[in-house]
Write an enzyme that holds these catalytic residues in place. Structure first.
Site, short mmCIF file in Angstrom:
data_model
loop_
_atom_site.label_atom_id
_atom_site.label_comp_id
_atom_site.label_asym_id
_atom_site.label_seq_id
_atom_site.Cartn_x
_atom_site.Cartn_y
_atom_site.Cartn_z
N HIS A 227 88.76 10.42 -24.31
CA HIS A 227 89.68 11.45 -24.78
C HIS A 227 89.33 11.89 -26.20
CE1 HIS A 227 93.31 13.67 -25.71
NE2 HIS A 227 93.62 12.81 -26.67
N ASP B 220 86.37 14.18 -26.09
CA ASP B 220 86.78 15.48 -25.57
C ASP B 220 87.52 16.28 -26.65
OD1 ASP B 220 87.23 17.47 -23.46
OD2 ASP B 220 89.32 16.79 -23.56
#
Length: 106
Positions: free
Chosen positions: A78, A81
């Site tokens: 995450h 990203d």
């Protein structure tokens, strides 16, 4: 690398990237009022924050490439990203600067 250290690095990436996004938002507000100096300063701040996030991410990737065992982490994924998305936002904001400057002179 221990899981809690990887989580700490992930949070470092997320927090610095998030701070960078706030700087980008401020830059766009300056840009909307044709305050180019303010926009430029905020974009420079954003770039510095993203550099911190990128360094933390890259250090972890290099450690794994060198053979250190690093387990999969959804939080780290995450974080990567988030960094990638905000890096793209910075890129687009920088590309908007000359366009808005050109509009301001017309």
């Amino acid at each position: 690398m221990e899981d809690d250290e990887l989580s700490r690095v992930a949070m470092e990436v997320i927090l610095n990237a998030g701070d960078g996004r706030q700087c980008i938002d401020q830059a766009l507000e300056h840009l909307a009022s044709f305050d180019f100096d303010g926009a430029e300063a905020c974009l420079n701040d954003a770039e510095a924050k993203l550099l911190l996030a990128h360094r933390a991410q890259t250090d972890t990737i290099q450690r794994q490439a060198a053979g250190e065992e690093i387990s999969y982490s959804l939080l780290f994924t995450h974080a990567q990203d988030t960094l990638m998305t905000i890096s793209a936002e910075l890129h687009m904001a920088k590309k908007m600067m000359p366009l808005v400057r050109a509009l301001a002179t017309k």
